[in-house]
Design a protein around this motif. Sequence first.
Motif, PDB file in Angstrom:
ATOM      1  N   UNK A   1       0.844  -1.193   0.000  1.00 54.84           N
ATOM      2  CA  UNK A   1       0.000   0.000   0.000  1.00 54.84           C
ATOM      3  C   UNK A   1       0.875   1.236   0.000  1.00 54.84           C
ATOM      4  N   UNK A   2       0.573   2.143  -0.914  1.00 53.64           N
ATOM      5  CA  UNK A   2       1.191   3.474  -0.942  1.00 53.64           C
ATOM      6  C   UNK A   2       0.328   4.318  -0.008  1.00 53.64           C
TER       7      UNK A   2
ATOM      8  N   UNK B   1      15.441   4.283  -2.524  1.00 51.83           N
ATOM      9  CA  UNK B   1      14.552   5.426  -2.336  1.00 51.83           C
ATOM     10  C   UNK B   1      13.131   5.171  -2.837  1.00 51.83           C
ATOM     11  N   UNK B   2      12.989   4.535  -3.978  1.00 48.87           N
ATOM     12  CA  UNK B   2      11.699   4.399  -4.648  1.00 48.87           C
ATOM     13  C   UNK B   2      11.194   2.964  -4.700  1.00 48.87           C
ATOM     14  N   UNK B   3       9.865   2.846  -4.732  1.00 46.41           N
ATOM     15  CA  UNK B   3       9.206   1.566  -4.983  1.00 46.41           C
ATOM     16  C   UNK B   3       8.296   1.802  -6.176  1.00 46.41           C
ATOM     17  N   UNK B   4       8.359   0.919  -7.169  1.00 46.14           N
ATOM     18  CA  UNK B   4       7.522   1.017  -8.356  1.00 46.14           C
ATOM     19  C   UNK B   4       6.378   0.017  -8.205  1.00 46.14           C
ATOM     20  N   UNK B   5       5.144   0.538  -8.217  1.00 51.78           N
ATOM     21  CA  UNK B   5       3.959  -0.278  -7.999  1.00 51.78           C
ATOM     22  C   UNK B   5       3.061  -0.246  -9.225  1.00 51.78           C
ATOM     23  N   UNK B   6       2.352  -1.333  -9.464  1.00 52.01           N
ATOM     24  CA  UNK B   6       1.377  -1.407 -10.554  1.00 52.01           C
ATOM     25  C   UNK B   6       0.047  -1.851  -9.945  1.00 52.01           C
ATOM     26  N   UNK B   7      -1.067  -1.229 -10.323  1.00 51.74           N
ATOM     27  CA  UNK B   7      -2.370  -1.631  -9.778  1.00 51.74           C
ATOM     28  C   UNK B   7      -2.618  -3.120  -9.991  1.00 51.74           C
ATOM     29  N   UNK B   8      -3.277  -3.757  -9.041  1.00 46.15           N
ATOM     30  CA  UNK B   8      -3.528  -5.195  -9.125  1.00 46.15           C
ATOM     31  C   UNK B   8      -4.374  -5.564 -10.329  1.00 46.15           C
TER      32      UNK B   8
ATOM     33  N   UNK C   1      -4.220  -4.214 -13.165  1.00 46.27           N
ATOM     34  CA  UNK C   1      -3.525  -3.748 -14.365  1.00 46.27           C
ATOM     35  C   UNK C   1      -3.612  -2.238 -14.462  1.00 46.27           C
ATOM     36  N   UNK C   2      -2.790  -1.668 -15.273  1.00 42.68           N
ATOM     37  CA  UNK C   2      -2.802  -0.219 -15.434  1.00 42.68           C
ATOM     38  C   UNK C   2      -1.409   0.363 -15.353  1.00 42.68           C
ATOM     39  N   UNK C   3      -1.370   1.664 -15.240  1.00 37.46           N
ATOM     40  CA  UNK C   3      -0.112   2.400 -15.264  1.00 37.46           C
ATOM     41  C   UNK C   3       0.628   2.296 -13.933  1.00 37.46           C
ATOM     42  N   UNK C   4       1.894   1.977 -14.027  1.00 35.42           N
ATOM     43  CA  UNK C   4       2.769   1.882 -12.867  1.00 35.42           C
ATOM     44  C   UNK C   4       2.994   3.270 -12.285  1.00 35.42           C
ATOM     45  N   UNK C   5       3.163   3.331 -10.968  1.00 37.53           N
ATOM     46  CA  UNK C   5       3.518   4.597 -10.333  1.00 37.53           C
ATOM     47  C   UNK C   5       4.673   4.361  -9.375  1.00 37.53           C
ATOM     48  N   UNK C   6       5.283   5.452  -8.974  1.00 42.70           N
ATOM     49  CA  UNK C   6       6.467   5.426  -8.126  1.00 42.70           C
ATOM     50  C   UNK C   6       6.103   6.033  -6.775  1.00 42.70           C
ATOM     51  N   UNK C   7       6.520   5.385  -5.699  1.00 48.58           N
ATOM     52  CA  UNK C   7       6.256   5.884  -4.352  1.00 48.58           C
ATOM     53  C   UNK C   7       7.553   5.918  -3.561  1.00 48.58           C
TER      54      UNK C   7
END
Length: 91
Positions: free
Chosen positions: A29-30, A45-52, A54-60
């Motif tokens: 969870x972000x 520093x960063x974690x790259x997550x993708x919605x379960x 599917x969809x666009x990856x984001x960085x947290x």
Amino acid sequence: MKSNAGSPVGGAAGSGKRPPELRTGVVARDTVRDRVGEVMDFDRIWVHLRPLGGGREWQADREDVVVLGDPASLSARVAVTNNRSRRGTLR
């Protein structure tokens, strides 16, 4: 600097259990965006997550990511599958 209360990249402080480990493929969870996703990659520093679903990856920011344990992870994945089933897009 943030304290370990609420334990980012974990969450089981003081419970006697080891917190879930941050690794590729786990559900996390972000906490800033209040979004759940699968960990695709991470560094210091960063974690790259993708919605379960599917969809666009984001960085947290790594400090803002909490790895979900098995029950919460399973619950999130079931919710996505149920939503797809209701829409008729189960594949």
